[in-house]
Design a protein around this motif. Sequence first.
Motif, PDB file in Angstrom:
ATOM      1  N   CYS A   1       0.829  -1.211   0.000  1.00 36.07           N
ATOM      2  CA  CYS A   1       0.000   0.000   0.000  1.00 36.07           C
ATOM      3  C   CYS A   1       0.861   1.259   0.000  1.00 36.07           C
ATOM      4  CB  CYS A   1      -0.932   0.013   1.216  1.00 36.07           C
ATOM      5  SG  CYS A   1      -2.314  -1.142   1.100  1.00 36.07           S
TER       6      CYS A   1
ATOM      7  N   ARG B   1      -8.529  -6.980   3.184  1.00 34.37           N
ATOM      8  CA  ARG B   1      -8.749  -5.621   2.690  1.00 34.37           C
ATOM      9  C   ARG B   1      -8.071  -5.466   1.344  1.00 34.37           C
ATOM     10  NH1 ARG B   1      -6.724  -4.493   7.776  1.00 34.37           N
ATOM     11  NH2 ARG B   1      -4.831  -3.625   6.848  1.00 34.37           N
ATOM     12  N   PRO B   2      -8.669  -4.739   0.425  1.00 32.09           N
ATOM     13  CA  PRO B   2      -8.018  -4.540  -0.868  1.00 32.09           C
ATOM     14  C   PRO B   2      -6.782  -3.670  -0.720  1.00 32.09           C
ATOM     15  CG  PRO B   2      -9.971  -3.172  -0.705  1.00 32.09           C
ATOM     16  CD  PRO B   2      -9.983  -4.069   0.495  1.00 32.09           C
TER      17      PRO B   2
ATOM     18  N   VAL C   1      -2.789   7.595  -4.416  1.00 31.39           N
ATOM     19  CA  VAL C   1      -3.933   8.334  -3.874  1.00 31.39           C
ATOM     20  C   VAL C   1      -3.516   9.743  -3.477  1.00 31.39           C
ATOM     21  CG1 VAL C   1      -5.558   8.444  -1.950  1.00 31.39           C
ATOM     22  CG2 VAL C   1      -5.162   6.271  -3.115  1.00 31.39           C
TER      23      VAL C   1
ATOM     24  N   THR D   1      -3.876  -9.739   0.219  1.00 35.49           N
ATOM     25  CA  THR D   1      -5.289  -9.339   0.206  1.00 35.49           C
ATOM     26  C   THR D   1      -6.160 -10.417   0.831  1.00 35.49           C
ATOM     27  OG1 THR D   1      -4.945  -8.015  -1.790  1.00 35.49           O
ATOM     28  CG2 THR D   1      -7.205  -8.652  -1.280  1.00 35.49           C
TER      29      THR D   1
ATOM     30  N   VAL E   1      -4.537  -0.579  -1.570  1.00 34.53           N
ATOM     31  CA  VAL E   1      -4.714   0.788  -2.045  1.00 34.53           C
ATOM     32  C   VAL E   1      -3.342   1.446  -2.068  1.00 34.53           C
ATOM     33  CG1 VAL E   1      -5.778   3.012  -1.633  1.00 34.53           C
ATOM     34  CG2 VAL E   1      -7.035   0.923  -1.091  1.00 34.53           C
ATOM     35  N   ASN E   2      -2.902   1.823  -3.228  1.00 33.74           N
ATOM     36  CA  ASN E   2      -1.597   2.470  -3.344  1.00 33.74           C
ATOM     37  C   ASN E   2      -1.720   3.905  -2.840  1.00 33.74           C
ATOM     38  OD1 ASN E   2       0.781   3.784  -4.250  1.00 33.74           O
ATOM     39  ND2 ASN E   2       1.058   2.192  -5.807  1.00 33.74           N
ATOM     40  N   ARG E   3      -1.282   4.113  -1.598  1.00 32.95           N
ATOM     41  CA  ARG E   3      -1.455   5.424  -0.979  1.00 32.95           C
ATOM     42  C   ARG E   3      -0.648   6.512  -1.688  1.00 32.95           C
ATOM     43  NH1 ARG E   3      -1.228   2.207   3.727  1.00 32.95           N
ATOM     44  NH2 ARG E   3       0.950   2.798   4.080  1.00 32.95           N
TER      45      ARG E   3
END
Length: 409
Positions: A26, A102-103, A110, A97, A105-107
């Motif tokens: 992530c 939880r999936p 984002v 995952t 999410v590339n923070r």
Amino acid sequence: MPRTIRELADDADLLPLWEAVHERLCAGSKPARIATITVSNMPAGGVAVLRNWLDTSTRRRRGNSAVSTAGNQTQVPLRELLDHFGLDPEQLPVIATLAVGRPLVNRALVRAASATAREQLWAQVESDLAAVPRLARRICASGVADSEIEAIALQCQRLKAALITIDTSRGSVAAPLTLAKLAHDCAGDPHAFDLDTLTGRRLVEAVTELLDEPEPTRPDAVRGLLGRVGILADRLSSSVLVLNLQASGNGIVDQRLRLGGGPLPLTLYDLTVHPPELEATPLLVVENPSVLEAALAIGFTKPLACTSGHLRAVDHAFLQRALDCEVPLSYSGDLDRDGLIIAGQIRDLYGARIVGMNEEVVRQAGSCPSTVSLNALPPLLPTELAVALTETGRAVFQENDAVLQALLT
């Protein structure tokens, strides 16, 4: 999906490992670049099973484990673990995952997208509100959460449309617009510019900047400000009730007051378009209309007015008109936190004398004047009144006989 992947993901002892992998992914790390990973609070069972898989005979003889621990930190050679099971690094996201639930999410992406969205928003704010650059700068300086970007963009679009309409109307002889009509035409919602909303307050800030005036603090002054650019903000729905109030002018409202016949409502329209010339007779202003009912019941003949709770624009306009006409003002409200605050405001703003709100009335009301507990008292009350209210611990309302007697006899 290979069964090995499911078994690794379902192993509870390995959950901290996959949580650490999930966090790294992530954070933007590429799966192939994660060779070793540090895991916090790895259970002993997890360390044991990893060592069973990864420690070769040579390592065991030398006492040099592939999985090292120090305190609550465990170093896991992730690449070796994948090689042991013949798995590709690109399968790490699937395992992480499944294990964490939880999936990914590339923070980093984002954050980059959020930064881009904010840059676009600030550019839009400066463009839409070019006519009021100080307001635009305040909006940009206040910051915005990701969830609010779309709402602020829409707000600025509506303000832009309103400012264009105001500019057009100021340069013409068109009739004034109501605030609700302006909101309807510019935002599709008659309540979009309600003055108790953020968009409404920003519209007032924009008009203040357009006129280069100080920002108004009283609600009647806010409506006066909007009126100067042809916007009428709800002059009809609220009113002050008056009884036995005398006027000496020739205007429409003066004539209605002289006709009498009972309580008369005065709206903001009446007070601003046809302001009456009030006679300088002492006027008692009360908080609750029930006091006017009690006055009617006993044939009370002195001037009375009721502002009904916390001061609204119409209340300020009425009190200011009375002050301008040099009417001696007295005020009485409920002896509770709100009533005491309102009394203080009317005393400070309009010089009213406070009546029926002293320690003597509290004591005459008895030890249990109501069933409503008294909230924290406002500061700067007279000591005797504060002591008397604290002793009872109950609010004293204007419907109490002790209050009515003090006001009407």
